[in-house]
Design an enzyme around this catalytic site. Structure first.
Site: not given
Ligand SMILES: [Zn+2]
Length: 446
Positions: A62, A64, A66, A96, A181, A305, A309
């Site tokens: 899991h 991200h 980007r 995403n 999610h 996860d 950012h």
């Molecule tokens: Zn996530």
């Protein structure tokens, strides 16, 4: 004359399906060739692992990263560099991005970007939307896809299928286990007024335990109705742990180091919006329940996860501040520190980070330190005390909620399909990550 090997990892404490013991591991052509007492005389390189522990490669299912579209936060190169520096050998990356990974072309684009740039092995989730339901059965079986991801509650990005009819249609369409999610979008919308401007401690009041439980109950009912299996990502509530324990035939579950380590309200006082993520960090009663769920086997996998950012994005006043934190590089040291503190066994850590993902996602040739499997190895020093700092973090976001935290247990080496990729904090091999293979999507004849 004995056999020849590319590498022999000599004298380490090896932990695999045979238990724990001082054994050598020999690698040839990217795969594990032998485990036991091995004559290293004919090895291309002998890696002295005395005093170190050799684990099956840690899989972070899991993250991200980007890319494309949000590469000021992270990209596939920087994210995977962070992974191998932290002892992670493979990652499953979320859809995403911008554009979202919701078509065959978008998946192809990510796979193309990954080759020659990613330092660890990789697979990508395909995001479910109302528009691509008819394509999901084909998309989930494409090489390099680890399955379908569904956002039932909104988080970063635009992907959202919040209603039972939509989720039912997705589950009917697919064959593989999908990842969710799970926060009830209707309840999140109803409770927006619970957010207090400037106070991230109100985040778990807004996105409360009931929102998570309701959604997971709806999801499990739909899985049962359609005869499909689901993977509930980042479980955060005592209520869900109890509920999921009664539904292990259809539901597997993930916990994150963040929800096992941070606790409200302390984390919001200490870290402010840096502690803000979805679903939120909750109070000690929930954290203790996730630990119990982990000890009892209700939790199947650990996922970081990793959702980076920039500090500027995190510094907006709550609730404009972005939700998410880095985690792929700190998963191993943070969890080994929990091992050192006696909160879980090293065997359980291995189960959660290799055997667990192999079982949940149907990996081919990964998730086990055994002859014939990919030589993905995470070499750790269980006794090393080291302080995690934001300066160590390779993510473009360049920060960690664990800055200044001393841990016991540290990743020393990362081997990916037989290549020594990281050793003692240095990258020692150019990026050569490859797509993870899955039993359910192997082409015929291989
Ligand atoms: Zn996530």
């Amino acid at each position: 004359m004995g056999e020849t090997f590319d590498f022999v990892l000599k004298g380490g404490t090896v932990l695999n399906q045979d238990g724990v013991g001082v054994r050598d591991v020999a690698v040839r052509d990217g795969r594990i060739a032998a485990v036991g007492a091995i004559d290293a005389g004919s090895a291309g390189e002998v890696v002295d692992c005395r005093g170190l522990t050799v684990l099956p490669g840690v899989i972070d299912s899991h993250v991200h990263f980007r890319e494309p579209g949000l590469t000021h936060k992270e990209d596939l190169e920087s994210g995977s560099r962070a992974a191998v520096l932290g002892g992670v050998t493979a990652v499953f990356e979320m859809p995403n991005t911008d554009p979202t990974t919701t078509t065959a072309a978008a998946l192809e684009d990510k796979l193309g970007r990954a080759v020659g740039r990613m330092h660890c092995d990789f697979a990508f989730y395909v995001g479910a939307t109302r528009e691509n339901i008819g394509d999901l059965a084909e998309l989930e079986r494409l090489p390099g896809c680890c399955g379908v991801k569904v956002f039932m509650g909104s988080s970063t990005g635009s992907l959202l299928v919040e209603d039972d009819d939509g989720v039912r249609a997705i589950l009917k369409a697919i064959g593989r286990r999908a990842a969710f999610h799970s926060e009830d979008e209707y309840r999140l919308r109803e409770r927006l007024a619970f957010r207090i401007d400037g106070d991230p401690a109100s985040h778990p009041v807004w996105r409360d335990a009931e929102a998570a439980l309701r959604c997971t109950q709806r999801l499990v009912a739909l899985a049962r109705e359609t005869g499909k299996r689901v993977h509930v990502l980042h479980v955060t509530t005592a209520d869900e742990i109890g509920f999921l324990a009664g539904h292990k035939d259809v539901a597997t579950a993930e916990a994150t180091p963040s929800h096992l380590t941070l606790v409200a309200p302390d984390c919001y006082h200490r870290l402010g919006t840096r502690a803000q993520l979805n679903p939120p960090v909750r109070d000690e009663s929930h954290r203790a329940a996730i630990w119990r769920g982990l000890a009892q086997g209700v939790i199947d996998t650990l996922g970081s996860d990793h959702s980076p950012h920039t500090l500027a994005e995190k510094a907006h006043p709550y609730p404009k501040s972005h939700s998410g934190m880095t985690g792929v590089q700190t998963l191993v040291p943070v969890m080994l520190d929990h091992v050192a503190a006696g909160r879980l066994s090293i065997e359980r850590f291995v189960d959660l980070t290799s055997a667990g993902p192999a079982r949940v996602f149907g990996l081919a040739r990964k998730g086990r330190l055994a002859v014939g499997y990919d030589a993905d190895l995470t070499v750790v020093d269980l006794a090393r005390r080291q302080t995690i700092t934001s300066a160590w973090i390779a993510s473009k976001a360049a920060w960690t909620p664990y800055d200044g935290v001393e841990v016991c247990g540290w990743p020393v080496g990362t081997f990916v399909r037989g290549a020594k990729v990281m050793w003692e904090g240095e990258l020692v091999t150019p990026a050569q990550g490859a797509a993870v293979r899955f039993g359910e999507t192997l082409p015929a004849g291989i």
